[in-house]
Scaffold this active site. Structure first.
Site, PDB file in Angstrom:
ATOM      1  N   HIS A 169       0.867  -1.185   0.000  1.00  0.00           N
ATOM      2  CA  HIS A 169       0.000   0.000   0.000  1.00  0.00           C
ATOM      3  C   HIS A 169       0.905   1.236   0.000  1.00  0.00           C
ATOM      4  O   HIS A 169       2.012   1.193   0.543  1.00  0.00           O
ATOM      5  CB  HIS A 169      -0.826  -0.053   1.287  1.00  0.00           C
ATOM      6  CG  HIS A 169      -1.917   0.960   1.389  1.00  0.00           C
ATOM      7  ND1 HIS A 169      -1.692   2.266   1.781  1.00  0.00           N
ATOM      8  CD2 HIS A 169      -3.243   0.862   1.187  1.00  0.00           C
ATOM      9  CE1 HIS A 169      -2.847   2.915   1.815  1.00  0.00           C
ATOM     10  NE2 HIS A 169      -3.814   2.100   1.448  1.00  0.00           N
ATOM     11  N   LYS A 208     -10.476  -1.120  10.507  1.00  0.00           N
ATOM     12  CA  LYS A 208     -10.634  -2.311   9.655  1.00  0.00           C
ATOM     13  C   LYS A 208     -10.930  -3.570  10.474  1.00  0.00           C
ATOM     14  O   LYS A 208     -11.045  -4.663   9.926  1.00  0.00           O
ATOM     15  CB  LYS A 208      -9.381  -2.513   8.795  1.00  0.00           C
ATOM     16  CG  LYS A 208      -9.191  -1.386   7.770  1.00  0.00           C
ATOM     17  CD  LYS A 208      -7.990  -1.634   6.900  1.00  0.00           C
ATOM     18  CE  LYS A 208      -7.484  -0.379   6.226  1.00  0.00           C
ATOM     19  NZ  LYS A 208      -8.052  -0.175   4.894  1.00  0.00           N
ATOM     20  N   GLN A 249      -4.586  -5.310   6.782  1.00  0.00           N
ATOM     21  CA  GLN A 249      -5.536  -6.309   6.272  1.00  0.00           C
ATOM     22  C   GLN A 249      -5.449  -7.621   7.048  1.00  0.00           C
ATOM     23  O   GLN A 249      -6.437  -8.336   7.195  1.00  0.00           O
ATOM     24  CB  GLN A 249      -5.277  -6.583   4.781  1.00  0.00           C
ATOM     25  CG  GLN A 249      -5.468  -5.377   3.887  1.00  0.00           C
ATOM     26  CD  GLN A 249      -6.908  -4.893   3.846  1.00  0.00           C
ATOM     27  OE1 GLN A 249      -7.845  -5.675   3.929  1.00  0.00           O
ATOM     28  NE2 GLN A 249      -7.091  -3.587   3.721  1.00  0.00           N
ATOM     29  N   ASP A 261       2.937  -4.880   8.034  1.00  0.00           N
ATOM     30  CA  ASP A 261       1.766  -4.011   7.938  1.00  0.00           C
ATOM     31  C   ASP A 261       0.532  -4.904   8.065  1.00  0.00           C
ATOM     32  O   ASP A 261       0.174  -5.639   7.157  1.00  0.00           O
ATOM     33  CB  ASP A 261       1.807  -3.283   6.583  1.00  0.00           C
ATOM     34  CG  ASP A 261       0.502  -2.553   6.256  1.00  0.00           C
ATOM     35  OD1 ASP A 261      -0.460  -2.667   7.042  1.00  0.00           O
ATOM     36  OD2 ASP A 261       0.452  -1.887   5.207  1.00  0.00           O
ATOM     37  N   CYS A 285      -4.777   2.383  -3.706  1.00  0.00           N
ATOM     38  CA  CYS A 285      -3.535   2.905  -3.117  1.00  0.00           C
ATOM     39  C   CYS A 285      -2.369   1.944  -3.304  1.00  0.00           C
ATOM     40  O   CYS A 285      -1.504   1.813  -2.425  1.00  0.00           O
ATOM     41  CB  CYS A 285      -3.700   3.227  -1.630  1.00  0.00           C
ATOM     42  SG  CYS A 285      -4.889   4.499  -1.308  1.00  0.00           S
TER      43      CYS A 285
HETATM   44  N1  PMP Z   1      -1.789  -0.883   4.474  1.00  0.00           N
HETATM   45  C1  PMP Z   1      -2.735  -1.652   3.942  1.00  0.00           C
HETATM   46  C2  PMP Z   1      -2.386  -3.031   3.465  1.00  0.00           C
HETATM   47  C3  PMP Z   1      -4.046  -1.174   3.855  1.00  0.00           C
HETATM   48  O1  PMP Z   1      -5.004  -1.939   3.323  1.00  0.00           O
HETATM   49  C4  PMP Z   1      -4.341   0.134   4.315  1.00  0.00           C
HETATM   50  C5  PMP Z   1      -5.740   0.710   4.191  1.00  0.00           C
HETATM   51  N2  PMP Z   1      -6.324   0.537   2.942  1.00  0.00           N
HETATM   52  C6  PMP Z   1      -3.311   0.884   4.886  1.00  0.00           C
HETATM   53  C7  PMP Z   1      -2.063   0.345   4.944  1.00  0.00           C
HETATM   54  C8  PMP Z   1      -3.552   2.270   5.407  1.00  0.00           C
HETATM   55  O2  PMP Z   1      -4.422   2.218   6.496  1.00  0.00           O
HETATM   56  P1  PMP Z   1      -5.015   3.556   7.117  1.00  0.00           P
HETATM   57  O3  PMP Z   1      -5.540   4.382   5.987  1.00  0.00           O
HETATM   58  O4  PMP Z   1      -6.093   3.075   8.041  1.00  0.00           O
HETATM   59  O5  PMP Z   1      -3.915   4.235   7.862  1.00  0.00           O
END
Ligand code: PMP
Length: 407
Positions: free
Chosen positions: A124, A227, A204, A201, A365
């Site tokens: 991401h 999430k 997910q 990270d 993203c």
């Molecule tokens: N890493 C991953 C794998 C994600 O799916 C996401 C959210 N889509 C993020 C980071 C960023 O998370 P947040 O916007 O809640 O900080």
């Protein structure tokens, strides 16, 4: 059996019973954010109705109650990921802030010119850009683990990337765009054989896999509350005590200090060293209750339910003409990413929204991943504990209608 256990679970999510464009809402955007159960909403309500007060600084009754509640939330997170100490849990705004915190601290204390950080092609943006910024500051460089067509990491290539300059591996537990669950134990063990620390990270992974940080032995782990059925604006960074002790603070201000004078300021102990300013107390309590909600049903049951939905969806969807699944790793979270013929994901998403179905479309993203796959984006349906097979049937029907309209 999973379906039976969750028969009444939708009663805990009032938001799901509404209609959208006159159709019952089918919420399949869970990888972006989950809905919140009443337990969480009521815990926040109760916090403001009974004990709201600033934490850690007050001797008065309410301040002590609020402090206790906030610290209990930390212990709940500690237990959920099986950290050794509660002070290894730093509350942050979410995954993004957790990674920025670490990248900032690494850039100022650990990294120097020529050092290397390993990330993967499926990251991401929030696990790419903070490291690019850290590289800019320190002169370090990023090295990228390639992936196979099916969305799995190339583990042989991963192992080839290590040199004596490698200072950190930062890789996602599971991909938000493809659903791939990475072999995190192997990733960590290999990095440790080169004395390199690992950040996973967990944005997910936390909901769809769960986490035991002592078993996996990662040095850092982070996730966003929103999430895993918790409020937005709260998340955590886990770090092993010896690492967090070694790293400098991220932001300065109240709470994170031991003593301030114009000549010299000393920093507080863990976890407060990394929590400058008034924290998101209601968020932490909301997260605590979201984790209690998961405990109530059993995380393993929830994971099994999601897997059942994933397999059902993949089976039902493969009969749709011209469907192309993006991401077909053996181990996957409950995410189905796909394209319908040559139709733009946004067009498909917009049409099925009018049928009450919420999916995400676009690059999610993960632009470097989409570039590698040679596509502008995907349509992504992602499931959570309150979703049902009949909702999947509704989506399949809607996708066929959308396809007819667009053809
Ligand atoms: N890493 C991953 C794998 C994600 O799916 C996401 C959210 N889509 C993020 C980071 C960023 O998370 P947040 O916007 O809640 O900080």
């Amino acid at each position: 059996m999973g379906m039976e256990l969750f028969k009444h679970i939708r009663d805990e999510f009032p938001i799901l019973s509404q209609k959208v464009h006159g159709k019952p809402l089918v919420y399949f955007d869970n990888a972006a954010t989950t809905q919140k159960p009443l337990m969480v909403i009521q815990a926040i309500d109760n916090y403001y109705n009974t004990i709201n007060s600033n934490v850690h600084r007050g001797v008065h009754h309410l301040s002590q109650l609020a402090t206790d509640a906030y610290e209990q939330a930390r212990v709940q997170v500690q237990k959920f990921i099986n950290a050794q100490h509660a002070h290894e849990i730093i509350f942050t705004r979410g995954t993004t802030e957790s990674i920025n915190l670490l990248a900032h601290s690494f850039a100022s204390e650990i990294l120097s010119a020529g050092d290397e950080i390993i990330v993967s092609r499926m990251e991401h943006h929030s696990n790419i850009v903070p490291w690019q910024m850290a590289c800019e500051k320190s002169g370090a460089i990023l090295k990228v683990v390639p992936i196979y067509e099916n969305g799995e990491l190339d583990m042989e290539a991963y192992k080839q990337l290590f040199t004596e300059k490698t200072k950190l591996v930062s890789i996602t537990h599971a991909s938000n765009s493809l659903g791939t669950i990475n072999p995190i134990k192997e990733i960590v063990d290999y990095a440790h054989s080169h004395q390199v620390p690992v950040l996973l990270d967990g944005a997910q992974g936390i909901k769809s896999c769960g986490m035991d940080v002592q078993e996996i032995d990662c040095d850092f782990y982070c996730f966003s509350g929103h999430k895993v059925y918790a409020p937005m604006g709260i998340g955590i960074l886990y770090g092993k005590e010896n690492w967090l002790d070694k790293l400098p603070p991220y932001q300065g201000g109240g709470e994170m200090i031991k003593h301030v004078s114009f000549e010299e300021t000393t920093y507080n102990t863990l976890p407060f060293k990394f929590e400058a300013g008034t924290p998101h107390v209601e968020g932490a309590i909301g997260l605590q209750y979201a984790l209690k909600f998961i405990e109530k049903y059993g995380h393993q049951h929830m994971i099994a339910h999601e897997k059942e939905l994933l397999h059902y969806a993949e089976n039902q969807m493969k009969i749709i003409e011209d469907i192309r699944f993006i991401g077909t790793a053996k181990e996957k979270t409950a995410v189905v990413s796909f394209l319908l013929g040559k139709h733009h994901p946004t067009d498909v998403g917009t049409i099925i929204d009018f049928m009450g179905i919420a999916v995400r479309t676009g690059h999610h993203c993960t632009q470097p991943l989409m570039d590698y796959l040679g596509i502008p984006g995907t349509i992504r349906a992602s499931f959570a504990v309150y979703n049902t097979k009949s909702e999947i049937d509704t989506m399949v029907k809607a996708l066929r209608t959308a396809q007819q309209m667009l053809n």
